[in-house]
Design a protein around this motif. Structure first.
Motif, PDB file in Angstrom:
ATOM      1  N   LEU A 106      -7.026  -1.053  -5.075  1.00  0.00           N
ATOM      2  CA  LEU A 106      -5.978  -0.247  -5.706  1.00  0.00           C
ATOM      3  C   LEU A 106      -5.463  -0.739  -7.050  1.00  0.00           C
TER       4      LEU A 106
ATOM      5  N   ARG B  54       0.837  -1.202   0.000  1.00  0.00           N
ATOM      6  CA  ARG B  54       0.000   0.000   0.000  1.00  0.00           C
ATOM      7  C   ARG B  54       0.874   1.255   0.000  1.00  0.00           C
ATOM      8  N   ASP B  55       1.947   1.238   0.801  1.00  0.00           N
ATOM      9  CA  ASP B  55       2.838   2.393   0.862  1.00  0.00           C
ATOM     10  C   ASP B  55       3.480   2.661  -0.501  1.00  0.00           C
TER      11      ASP B  55
ATOM     12  N   ARG C 122       1.427   6.996  -6.673  1.00  0.00           N
ATOM     13  CA  ARG C 122       0.370   7.912  -7.114  1.00  0.00           C
ATOM     14  C   ARG C 122       0.760   9.368  -6.827  1.00  0.00           C
ATOM     15  N   ASP C 123       1.437   9.605  -5.701  1.00  0.00           N
ATOM     16  CA  ASP C 123       1.897  10.959  -5.410  1.00  0.00           C
ATOM     17  C   ASP C 123       2.929  11.413  -6.434  1.00  0.00           C
TER      18      ASP C 123
ATOM     19  N   THR D 226       0.744   4.162  -2.809  1.00  0.00           N
ATOM     20  CA  THR D 226       0.440   5.532  -2.386  1.00  0.00           C
ATOM     21  C   THR D 226       1.532   6.494  -2.835  1.00  0.00           C
TER      22      THR D 226
END
Length: 271
Positions: free
Chosen positions: A162, A128-129, A135-136, A132
């Motif tokens: 996701l 997940r990290d 996407r940033d 995330t």
């Protein structure tokens, strides 16, 4: 699964198992085959790192390139995301990030590399990290596709949230019925692409896609979806059946099988 029928596409896992000129020639041979994606495994002891290898591959062909798959515990999440984003930029959007929590025995690999032994329960938090951070880094104008290799409920829940593409980690002698049930139980309300990892084609087992002691006869006898026949007509029929009955539309096999399945790819890619 959803009722959506996606066009078929095909990827090949093409590890560097010989010298570089031979590998480059192999990629050039794949260039006009109708394949979608050249894929690279993430096994530090066995071959060059996937990021640089895929950057080179993207200069040799116009095919998409991707990891199959990054092992999340092997590197910090932000570094993985940065590399993935960079590959998207450098390939003009032709990169796909495959990610999972590592092969069986990943704990031994982490010990050998002197890396922290992340508990299995925390490894999907690492994934997940990574997503995330990716996407940033991508921002509003770029979307690096993410493929997740998933097994249990926690992994499937994250992929349902996701992932753009989902492939299921399953025993190679799992029956067709069991795999079908596995897919039907997956909450695919977002309509993610479903990918099938096929390490056995005919009597051949693809490098880096299955254990070296895999018995093709046992895989075939189990009516496992880890097997495809090498006969092009039979393979084409089976691929279409798997899409119609289960929903798989992205088929990944080894580069050594690309010649045998070339007529299948030519006939079915994009249909």
């Amino acid at each position: 699964m959803t009722g959506q029928i996606r066009p078929l596409r095909f990827g090949v896992v093409a590890p560097i198992t010989t010298d570089m000129p031979t590998w480059r020639d192999q990629l050039r041979g794949l260039a006009d085959s109708g394949l979608s994606t050249v894929l690279m495994p993430d096994v530090p002891q066995w071959q060059p790192a996937p990021g640089p290898a895929l950057a080179v591959a993207a200069t040799i062909t116009d095919l998409r390139v991707g990891t199959w798959v990054y092992a999340s515990p092997v590197r910090p999440a932000w570094i993985t995301a940065w590399e993935a984003h960079s590959l998207s930029v450098l390939t003009d959007g032709r990169f796909e990030m495959g990610i999972g929590t590592g092969r069986p025995g990943i704990a031994d690999q982490l010990r050998e590399l002197g890396l922290p032994l992340t508990p299995e329960s925390q490894r999907w938090s690492q994934v997940r990290d990574v997503v995330t951070a990716l996407r940033d880094l991508d921002g509003p104008d770029l979307h690096t596709p993410v493929a997740m290799a998933v097994r249990g409920p926690k992994a499937q829940a994250l992929a349902a949230e996701l992932a753009d593409t989902v492939t299921f980690v399953m025993p190679q002698i799992e029956t067709r019925a069991a795999t079908t049930q596995r897919v039907q139980d997956f909450d695919n309300r977002r309509g993610a692409e479903l990918a099938l990892h096929v390490p056995v084609v005919g009597d051949s087992v693809a490098a880096f896609m299955a254990a070296p002691d895999t018995d093709p006869a046992a895989v075939r006898a189990a009516d496992s979806l880890a097997f495809l026949p090498s006969d092009p007509a039979a393979a084409a029929e089976e691929i279409q059946r798997r899409r119609e009955e289960i929903g798989f539309s992205y088929f990944v096999f080894g580069a050594d099988a690309a010649g045998a399945l070339a007529p299948v790819v030519a006939e079915l890619a994009g249909r």
